[in-house]
Motif scaffolding. Structure first.
Motif, PDB file in Angstrom:
ATOM      1  N   SER A   3       0.832  -1.195   0.000  1.00  0.00           N
ATOM      2  CA  SER A   3       0.000   0.000   0.000  1.00  0.00           C
ATOM      3  C   SER A   3       0.868   1.246   0.000  1.00  0.00           C
ATOM      4  N   GLY A 115      -5.330  -8.377   2.952  1.00  0.00           N
ATOM      5  CA  GLY A 115      -5.853  -7.014   2.915  1.00  0.00           C
ATOM      6  C   GLY A 115      -4.688  -6.056   2.789  1.00  0.00           C
ATOM      7  N   ALA A 116      -4.991  -4.814   2.520  1.00  0.00           N
ATOM      8  CA  ALA A 116      -3.918  -3.821   2.406  1.00  0.00           C
ATOM      9  C   ALA A 116      -3.197  -3.722   3.747  1.00  0.00           C
ATOM     10  N   THR A 117      -1.894  -3.581   3.673  1.00  0.00           N
ATOM     11  CA  THR A 117      -1.070  -3.552   4.877  1.00  0.00           C
ATOM     12  C   THR A 117      -1.470  -2.417   5.794  1.00  0.00           C
ATOM     13  N   LEU A 118      -1.628  -2.749   7.047  1.00  0.00           N
ATOM     14  CA  LEU A 118      -1.974  -1.717   8.007  1.00  0.00           C
ATOM     15  C   LEU A 118      -0.705  -1.303   8.749  1.00  0.00           C
ATOM     16  N   THR A 119       0.162  -0.608   8.063  1.00  0.00           N
ATOM     17  CA  THR A 119       1.359  -0.115   8.727  1.00  0.00           C
ATOM     18  C   THR A 119       1.130   1.331   9.096  1.00  0.00           C
TER      19      THR A 119
END
Lengths: 136, 248
Positions: A3, A115-119
């Motif tokens: 992402s 899912g899109a990376t939650l960084t």
């Protein structure tokens, strides 16, 4: 990172902290200036621990840590910011050839979720909070 | 314990390795990610990427790992007509868009080399599976609902392949029709790609998401890669072969 747009919205400082992380999760979290820090040699108590919701941009991030045999088995995302101002408008001209459908929640059991990376700092803060609660 | 999660590179990385009790395999696989972080983080002053960006080391002195990553980035830039680009505006490089998938693939190869044919590696939502799960079933992977993270909107069986999702769960891209500025077209919020391995899936997911609404057509034109693209308006579009991986 998957992402790129997502991460580029974060400040350079935040990314610098995120990406300079080291091996052990506990040690990594201790690099933040938290109200209470997790010691590097922390022992986690088995169970499910929910972190506080942490505000980020358009909503809250909240995660849950599952600890088994003193180790983190998984970190689940309970809430993430979404723009809920969605409409049901379907553009009939767009993408005419490929199959289109309305997305619908499934209740199938799955092993893992893509899912899109939650960084983000908010993710890390909520995870930190969950793990603090699990400290022995 | 056969499942363990750690946070490395700012993301949760889960290793699920059935029948690995008593082995030190988790530690060694996590080290693949630690090593990648040390070498490629543009935010560590002592990383190879930082030292290359600062001019401290020249191209001929680069490690084979760094050359590998730069070659992949270069090839992707050509394939995608510039949509995939690791160069920053200031002329330095940030190969993070390659390194994540590259590291997961490296971890998967280590597992296979050491005889662990059954595994699932989930690094921040990008997933590589091998073999079968602890109950001898196909690994099943959900696609996260971008509008509610507790839900999934599809369940797929990658059957030894890689799955990666690119997206922006904060806000969807708002795309405007150049012929009618008043008509707002709701753009994609996420695209999930299934590819031969997680590196292939991740690279193409990144490129496709950068292309906006047209991303799904880019994937459709590629051999051996399938995708499911979700839009801000709550609709989704899938490539022709995607159905073969869906089990619900």
């Amino acid at each position: 990172m998957t992402s790129r747009k997502f991460t580029s919205a974060l400040s350079g400082t935040v990314l610098a902290v995120l990406l300079s992380s080291t091996a052990a999760s506990a040690g990594f979290f201790s690099s933040f200036s938290q109200p209470r820090q997790i010691p590097a040699n922390a022992q986690f108590q088995d169970g499910t621990w929910t972190g506080s919701p942490v505000r980020q941009y358009y909503g809250y991030v909240q995660v849950q840590a599952h600890v088994k045999n003193g180790k983190i088995a998984s970190i689940d995302i309970l809430r993430s910011p979404t723009d809920r101002r969605t409409s049901r408008y379907i553009n009939s001209k767009a993408l005419p050839m490929l199959e289109r459908e309305i997305v619908m929640a499934q209740n199938t059991n799955v092993s893992y979720i893509s899912g899109a990376t939650l960084t983000s700092q908010a993710f890390l803060n909520s995870a930190n909070d969950a793990l603090l609660k699990s400290l022995k | 314990m056969t499942v363990e999660t750690r946070i490395i590179m700012g993301m949760p990385i889960t290793l699920d390795i059935p029948n690995s009790e008593g082995a030190d395999i988790h530690e060694r696989v996590f080290d693949v990610f630690n090593d990648a972080d040390k070498r490629f983080s543009p935010f560590r002053p002592d990383s190879e990427v930082s030292r290359f960006n600062s001019g401290e080391i020249d191209a001929p002195a680069l490690s084979s790992q760094m050359r590998d990553v730069l070659k992949i980035a270069h090839d992707m830039q050509e394939i995608t007509d510039g949509y995939f680009d690791i160069r920053r505006e200031d002329g330095t490089i940030d190969p993070s868009g390659v390194v994540k998938g590259w590291a997961i693939l490296g971890a998967a190869r280590l597992l296979e080399r050491d005889g662990f044919g059954n595994f699932c590696i989930d690094a921040g939502g990008d997933i590589q599976v091998g073999g079968r799960d602890a109950r001898d079933r196909e690994w099943s992977i959900g696609i996260r609902n971008p509008f509610d993270p507790r839900q999934i909107v599809k369940a797929i069986a990658p059957r030894g392949q890689g799955v990666a999702t690119s997206g922006n769960y904060i806000r969807g891209d708002h795309i405007y029709d150049p012929h009618d500025r008043a008509a707002r077209i709701e753009g994609p919020v996420s695209i999930t790609v299934i590819g031969h391995d997680v590196l292939v899936a991740d690279l193409h997911a990144t490129a496709a998401f950068a292309m906006g609404e047209q991303g799904i057509y880019y994937i459709e034109a590629l051999d051996g890669v399938e995708a499911y693209q979700i839009h801000q308006d709550g609709t989704a579009v899938q490539t022709t072969g995607f159905k073969e991986f869906v089990f619900s």
